[in-house]
Write a protein that holds these residues in place. Structure first.
Motif, PDB file in Angstrom:
ATOM      1  N   SER A 105       0.828  -1.205   0.000  1.00 64.45           N
ATOM      2  CA  SER A 105       0.000   0.000   0.000  1.00 64.45           C
ATOM      3  C   SER A 105       0.860   1.252   0.000  1.00 64.45           C
ATOM      4  CB  SER A 105      -0.928   0.004   1.223  1.00 64.45           C
ATOM      5  OG  SER A 105      -1.862  -1.038   1.146  1.00 64.45           O
TER       6      SER A 105
ATOM      7  N   SER B 136      -1.942   2.790   4.408  1.00 67.44           N
ATOM      8  CA  SER B 136      -2.691   3.004   3.181  1.00 67.44           C
ATOM      9  C   SER B 136      -2.798   4.474   2.884  1.00 67.44           C
ATOM     10  CB  SER B 136      -4.101   2.415   3.316  1.00 67.44           C
ATOM     11  OG  SER B 136      -4.914   2.803   2.237  1.00 67.44           O
TER      12      SER B 136
ATOM     13  N   LYS C 128      -5.467   5.635   1.542  1.00 64.32           N
ATOM     14  CA  LYS C 128      -6.898   5.877   1.485  1.00 64.32           C
ATOM     15  C   LYS C 128      -7.354   6.646   2.722  1.00 64.32           C
ATOM     16  CE  LYS C 128      -7.640   1.737  -1.206  1.00 64.32           C
ATOM     17  NZ  LYS C 128      -6.230   1.428  -1.306  1.00 64.32           N
TER      18      LYS C 128
ATOM     19  N   HIS D 258      -9.648  -5.767   0.903  1.00 63.69           N
ATOM     20  CA  HIS D 258      -9.797  -4.751  -0.146  1.00 63.69           C
ATOM     21  C   HIS D 258      -8.598  -4.740  -1.088  1.00 63.69           C
ATOM     22  CE1 HIS D 258      -9.413  -0.707  -1.906  1.00 63.69           C
ATOM     23  NE2 HIS D 258     -10.729  -0.745  -1.970  1.00 63.69           N
ATOM     24  N   ASN D 259      -7.387  -4.783  -0.527  1.00 68.60           N
ATOM     25  CA  ASN D 259      -6.190  -4.712  -1.359  1.00 68.60           C
ATOM     26  C   ASN D 259      -6.055  -5.923  -2.270  1.00 68.60           C
ATOM     27  OD1 ASN D 259      -5.508  -2.274  -0.259  1.00 68.60           O
ATOM     28  ND2 ASN D 259      -3.985  -3.090   1.155  1.00 68.60           N
TER      29      ASN D 259
ATOM     30  N   GLU E 258      -8.364  -5.268  -5.090  1.00 67.25           N
ATOM     31  CA  GLU E 258      -7.876  -4.130  -5.866  1.00 67.25           C
ATOM     32  C   GLU E 258      -6.717  -4.524  -6.769  1.00 67.25           C
ATOM     33  OE1 GLU E 258      -7.533   0.487  -4.737  1.00 67.25           O
ATOM     34  OE2 GLU E 258      -6.088  -0.784  -3.682  1.00 67.25           O
ATOM     35  N   ARG E 259      -5.928  -5.501  -6.329  1.00 66.85           N
ATOM     36  CA  ARG E 259      -4.776  -5.934  -7.128  1.00 66.85           C
ATOM     37  C   ARG E 259      -5.165  -6.964  -8.194  1.00 66.85           C
ATOM     38  NH1 ARG E 259      -0.660  -3.594  -4.757  1.00 66.85           N
ATOM     39  NH2 ARG E 259      -0.881  -3.092  -2.564  1.00 66.85           N
TER      40      ARG E 259
ATOM     41  N   PRO F 292      -8.164  -6.595 -10.399  1.00 64.54           N
ATOM     42  CA  PRO F 292      -9.394  -5.888 -10.779  1.00 64.54           C
ATOM     43  C   PRO F 292     -10.200  -6.559 -11.882  1.00 64.54           C
ATOM     44  CG  PRO F 292      -7.488  -4.803 -11.730  1.00 64.54           C
ATOM     45  CD  PRO F 292      -6.955  -5.859 -10.805  1.00 64.54           C
TER      46      PRO F 292
ATOM     47  N   THR G 259     -18.030  -0.438  -2.734  1.00 64.33           N
ATOM     48  CA  THR G 259     -16.624  -0.564  -3.137  1.00 64.33           C
ATOM     49  C   THR G 259     -16.418  -1.747  -4.067  1.00 64.33           C
ATOM     50  OG1 THR G 259     -15.982   0.367  -0.997  1.00 64.33           O
ATOM     51  CG2 THR G 259     -14.264  -0.749  -2.260  1.00 64.33           C
ATOM     52  N   ILE G 260     -17.196  -2.801  -3.854  1.00 70.62           N
ATOM     53  CA  ILE G 260     -17.111  -3.990  -4.698  1.00 70.62           C
ATOM     54  C   ILE G 260     -18.504  -4.333  -5.210  1.00 70.62           C
ATOM     55  CG2 ILE G 260     -15.134  -4.874  -3.404  1.00 70.62           C
ATOM     56  CD1 ILE G 260     -17.029  -6.908  -2.100  1.00 70.62           C
TER      57      ILE G 260
ATOM     58  N   ILE H  27     -13.752  -5.921  -7.508  1.00 73.20           N
ATOM     59  CA  ILE H  27     -13.604  -4.519  -7.126  1.00 73.20           C
ATOM     60  C   ILE H  27     -14.283  -3.638  -8.168  1.00 73.20           C
ATOM     61  CG2 ILE H  27     -11.435  -4.095  -8.345  1.00 73.20           C
ATOM     62  CD1 ILE H  27     -12.018  -2.950  -4.762  1.00 73.20           C
TER      63      ILE H  27
ATOM     64  N   LYS I 294     -14.313  -0.427 -10.397  1.00 80.92           N
ATOM     65  CA  LYS I 294     -13.287   0.471 -10.933  1.00 80.92           C
ATOM     66  C   LYS I 294     -13.775   1.910 -10.914  1.00 80.92           C
ATOM     67  CE  LYS I 294     -11.383  -3.108 -13.943  1.00 80.92           C
ATOM     68  NZ  LYS I 294     -11.042  -3.484 -15.331  1.00 80.92           N
TER      69      LYS I 294
END
Length: 224
Positions: free
Chosen positions: A120, A144, A146, A164-165, A168-169, A171, A203-204, A222, A224
């Motif tokens: 992060s 983070s 964020k 979350h990460n 996010e990685r 997507p 968020t997702i 996730i 975008k």
């Protein structure tokens, strides 16, 4: 991919740490060093981004290795992994700028959280040309970039970051809750709670998959 050096004199612990590192596709274990002197020699001669560093070792302690890393201005991050829980060692490690400090015994999930914290911070440094005070506060407090927010009861910041990460990685990939739990080293019940929280926040996204040939399952991705 980030190059990692593990500095640990106990072969069994070194093997476990290596296994934990290789579970994350963003890291590659470049070397395992059994003492501080060997580690310093390797780090000086090779391009490494992250060191998993024990405190108590023969010849040169982990704290001394960390001091020399800073004195040499080597551009790398350090996660301390040790049984040393005395305040002096922790204070010195924090003063010298470690990313995280793990006290043995620790779980795979906690180890992965430390790796995600490193990732992060790297993402923040690469993605942001200028930092606001909010970015800095968030990064120093939770690893983070964020925004920090008040989380509801039962939702922990580091665990939320881990789930979350991971999404996010990745997507462009849909995952079941079970797959996410296996990847991040958390229980399925825990992951489901955090996925529901992320769904509520938008968020997702979650879509039901009826093409499993059996019981339908939810797929998460996730937004975008």
């Amino acid at each position: 991919m980030y190059e990692v050096v593990i500095v640990e004199d106990d072969p069994m612990v070194a093997m476990i740490n290596k296994q934990y590192v290789t579970e994350n596709k963003h890291f590659h274990v470049a070397s395992v060093c059994r003492d501080g002197d060997a580690a310093l020699a390797y780090l000086t001669a090779n391009n490494v981004q992250l060191v998993i560093l024990d405190v108590y070792m023969p010849k040169t302690t982990g704290i001394e290795v960390l001091r020399r890393i800073r004195e040499k201005n080597l551009p790398l991050a350090v996660i301390m992994v040790t049984a040393a829980n005395d305040s002096a060692a922790i204070e010195e490690a924090v003063r010298l700028g470690v990313v995280d400090y793990l006290i043995k015994p620790f779980s795979s999930a906690r180890f992965q959280q430390a790796l995600e914290k490193f990732l992060s911070r790297q993402d923040a440094f690469h993605d942001l040309e200028q930092f606001s005070q909010q970015h800095i506060d968030a990064m120093l407090n939770s690893g983070s970039s964020k925004t920090i927010e008040q989380l509801p009861k039962g939702i922990q910041d580091q665990t939320l970051e881990t789930v979350h990460n991971f999404l996010e990685r990745n997507p462009d990939t849909d995952f079941t809750g079970e797959e996410i739990a296996d990847k991040v080293g958390l229980s399925r019940v825990t992951v489901r709670r955090y996925l529901n929280f992320l769904l509520e926040k938008g968020t997702i996204s979650g879509n039901m998959n009826y093409e499993t040939g059996g019981r339908p399952c939810m797929l998460y991705r996730i937004n975008k």
